[in-house]
Design an enzyme around this catalytic site. Sequence first.
Site, PDB file in Angstrom:
ATOM      1  N   HIS A  45      45.204  34.747  50.161  1.00 17.03           N
ATOM      2  CA  HIS A  45      45.441  34.124  48.858  1.00 17.03           C
ATOM      3  C   HIS A  45      46.950  34.053  48.631  1.00 17.03           C
ATOM      4  CE1 HIS A  45      41.172  35.328  47.457  1.00 17.03           C
ATOM      5  NE2 HIS A  45      41.201  34.071  47.852  1.00 17.03           N
ATOM      6  N   GLU A  90      42.549  45.918  48.001  1.00 13.93           N
ATOM      7  CA  GLU A  90      43.260  45.335  46.853  1.00 13.93           C
ATOM      8  C   GLU A  90      44.395  46.269  46.477  1.00 13.93           C
ATOM      9  OE1 GLU A  90      42.724  42.441  45.316  1.00 13.93           O
ATOM     10  OE2 GLU A  90      40.693  41.849  45.930  1.00 13.93           O
ATOM     11  N   HIS A  98      44.538  42.114  50.116  1.00 16.86           N
ATOM     12  CA  HIS A  98      44.695  41.292  48.920  1.00 16.86           C
ATOM     13  C   HIS A  98      45.413  42.097  47.848  1.00 16.86           C
ATOM     14  CE1 HIS A  98      41.953  37.879  49.922  1.00 16.86           C
ATOM     15  NE2 HIS A  98      41.570  38.742  50.842  1.00 16.86           N
ATOM     16  N   ARG A 108      46.591  29.840  44.662  1.00 14.76           N
ATOM     17  CA  ARG A 108      45.744  30.825  45.341  1.00 14.76           C
ATOM     18  C   ARG A 108      45.221  30.306  46.690  1.00 14.76           C
ATOM     19  NH1 ARG A 108      41.150  34.702  43.821  1.00 14.76           N
ATOM     20  NH2 ARG A 108      39.302  33.930  44.880  1.00 14.76           N
TER      21      ARG A 108
END
Length: 880
Positions: A184, A388, A312, A240
Amino acid sequence: MNVLWILGLGTLLVNYTAIAAKNDKYSGYSVHGIELRHRSDQKVLYDLRIDLNIDLWEHGAPGTHDAYIMLSPEDRVKVLDVLDTNDIKHYLHLTDVSKALEEHQNDLSHWQQTRKTLMPFQTYPTYTEVDAYMEHIAEQYPDLVTLVNAGNSFEGRAIKYLKISTSNFANQSKPIYFMDATMHAREWVTTPVTLYTIHRLVEDLRDEDRDLLEDVDWIILPIVNPDGYEFTRTDDRLWRGTRSYNPDVSTTCYGVDANRNFDVNFNTLGVSTNPCALNYPGHAPFSEPETRYVRDILLENIDRIQIYMNIHSWGNYVLYGYGNATLPSNKVHVHYVAAAMGAHIDAVKIPQASYYTIGNSNLILYGSSGSAQDYGQAVGVPFSYTLELPGYRYGFLVPPKYIEQINTETWCGIAVTARLSNTYYSARNQSKYWSYSKLCPTIKRKMSAISIVLFVGIAINSVIAANSDIYSGYSVHGVQLRHRSDQKVIFEVQADLNVDLWEHGAPGSRDAFIMLSPKNRVEVLNILDANDMKHYLHVADVAKTLREHEGDLSRWQQRRQNLEPFQTYARYGEIVAYMERIARQYPDIAKLVNIGKSFEGRDIKYLKISTSDFNNSSKPIYFMDATMHAREWVTPPVALYAIHRLVEDLREGDRDLLENVDWIILPVVNPDGYEFSHTDDRLWRGTRSVNETTNQITNTNCIGVDPNRNFDVNFNTLGVSSDPCSQIYPGHEPFSEVETRYVRDILLENIDRIQIYMDIHSWGNYVLYGLDNATLPSNVVDQHLVAAAMGAHIDTAKLPVADFYLVGNSNLMLYGTSGAGSDYAVVSGVPMSYTLELPGYRYSFEVPPQYIEQINTETWRGIAASARLSTIYYSGRVRS
Ligand SMILES: *[C@@H]1O[C@H](CO)[C@@H](O)[C@H](O)[C@H]1NC(C)=O
Ligand SMILES: *[C@@H]1O[C@H](CO)[C@@H](O)[C@H](O)[C@H]1NC(C)=O
Ligand SMILES: *[C@@H]1O[C@H](CO)[C@@H](O)[C@H](O)[C@H]1NC(C)=O
Ligand SMILES: *[C@@H]1O[C@H](CO)[C@@H](O)[C@H](O)[C@H]1NC(C)=O
Ligand SMILES: *[C@@H]1O[C@H](CO)[C@@H](O)[C@H](O)[C@H]1NC(C)=O
Ligand SMILES: *[C@@H]1O[C@H](CO)[C@@H](O)[C@H](O)[C@H]1NC(C)=O
């Protein structure tokens, strides 16, 4: 050589002037925080996302992480109305996104201008700088590093990755660790983490990390989506997707969500059919060249990739598949490795960061399909994750001064997972350990032959002699577990040979410990050897350590005047006297209840602590008990210390704990056993009840049952022994023991308001939830989050020698049981019910008294965190 990385001032100025215009797109946009009470609140957000193409910056987790959404001026009123209608609390987090973007850009320019030599992992580098760094590394370290060009992106940028190996990728006994980032485009903190990993493995390998380079091969792809990434630099910081253009699909909208474009459950869940949407998966799986390259790397190396880490940001999660909520068959191990990663990062996190949450991506966040994580898992990578990274309060716009922190803390997590991958990979190579069914029948046959012979021996063992001499010649052995089937072997030895299982262990991360008698030692070690299980002597002479422990305790008590019972291993009388004093001195908040007599006639007492006489039904009750198992001596001090902190030593920051929560604290469930462990047998576990009829029938002279198998839930079905002399004998019927009946009565009498039941045991550093037969309760996600918060809070204050807390279902993490107090609470209606296993360090049950204070204070943090969360969940429960 660092000259390479000085950023040209020229480029910088160009960037800077371009910014003002590009950020205008977001003028008037705002970001809102949303307090989630329940999973249904997440559903509201998810529907908004699909219907209005709302940019969901962060999914959030009910009770612990707020969600964040970005709203345009056009959508704002409509969306906030929907939230209000659903009674969902929200607040303004960022008033003006375009302004925040400008500040972020200025911050970055300033960061780069004020530093002469920045390595690309110390800033947000351009695609060209990343490329140059990889070229440079490959050139400087040709023996170790190979640069591979996977092919071109849609717009023609070369997508390159590094292969790092001390053996040129030729040694098949090494696992491969594959990590990638910036799938992303806007998740800028992810690429520096991959570059820092390269740096630590190649340019700055430290002695303690040598194994990571020597025993593991690495594939590192720092930018999956260079077109999107460059577009975030030049045009739209919050882009994104990819930048592909397909006029057959849309003439106005570019790109697809690369992390929905993989060929796994494609286009089924968490996607939009609108080609302009942020989560549009593309017209077909692998429509994007960028995802095809990731696929090719996975497939080309599938036999050896043990971990795939798809990086991410943001939110502090380690997530695993599948996005449809089906768990992979090796879920227990997938969870362990992720939990170890989260815990290692948490241990070095900065205070403003949230703790890592670990779990299935669907159960923890929301459903998805076509993700890289799922594709990796589905094609055969044993451990496939979405990581994340933190966003702190900045979301995607993390100021560059945090890059170093994120790099170094994440490295700790990468290192531990790489080490674990190595353990698991060697098991994968030896398929006989991998295949559960192959191993078990042989054990079964061998075991049944032996158990007949040894039944007589067991009876003799269990006849009680006095003091520690009964353990003369006993030894404790560590056993290395490679797989769950190894735990099964241990468990069968426990049940059939009456081996005292001190600690179940967790394959790959925690050894099991068993105590063996001179009578069963040879047989048990033979069984371990026959199953090719490594073991080692941990304690040569149990009697000797018990004598040392006794000496230690009496020195501790002699040298200190006026020890409170939470500062030592007090006798039962001292514990009761303490509770009586508290009730006398603080009659407004503490009430002592005498619930009845134990089997041997001791009064069993507990304290009710409340600022409102237990009359205010808007408050949850936190019910905690300890010393159900007699020998677990560190547990009553923790319960007594909680009383002390709530009543005698309430600190300003803890006022809410007393005011908003009512407490029931029962420090000693099993006083007969506890006193017996002081006077006769330090390692006594059960109650002290005697059933003459049973003894006559079985021609034995056995005493006591395991109270934590004696509750009326799946009674006598799993993890128990029918031998009345066994330590895991559940009794002849549920609630045969008066002590467990009292716990039952407290639960049932307060069932409407008990939000948390915490049954405190030792040892092993676990927060476990039910059910013990591996059926997960319907609110498993919430139970897991509260347990994870508890573990993480304790971990931040733990001693270096202590293990991190592992959090999970008791059966999946350890082994199946039945009739446990914590399961009984669940089936009776307590929403959150846990077995807490305190630390044993290397001492197991005989933790030296010097550690009591540490265990009290660190555990208090966990109790406080879980009590605070209980108020949030309880208010949700009262509303519904
Ligand atoms: C291959 O790697 C393993 C694990 O690091 C090592 O034990 C072994 O010696 C290596 N084999 C060769 C041929 O170098
Ligand atoms: C979820 O996805 C996995 C991987 O594609 C698949 O094996 C499983 O059957 C799916 N589960 C459901 C309930 O569709
Ligand atoms: C709580 O209720 C009891 C019984 O109804 C009553 O005697 C007591 O005064 C109440 N306490 C408070 C603080 O309201
Ligand atoms: C009951 O407790 C709640 C939560 O602590 C508090 O907000 C409320 O004011 C209390 N009610 C009374 C009548 O004291
Ligand atoms: C003792 O155990 C037997 C079963 O072995 C049971 O029938 C009996 O009720 C028990 N006696 C007592 C006093 O609990
Ligand atoms: C596990 O135990 C619970 C509670 O008794 C029960 O509802 C559930 O059906 C059991 N699961 C299995 C697989 O037996």
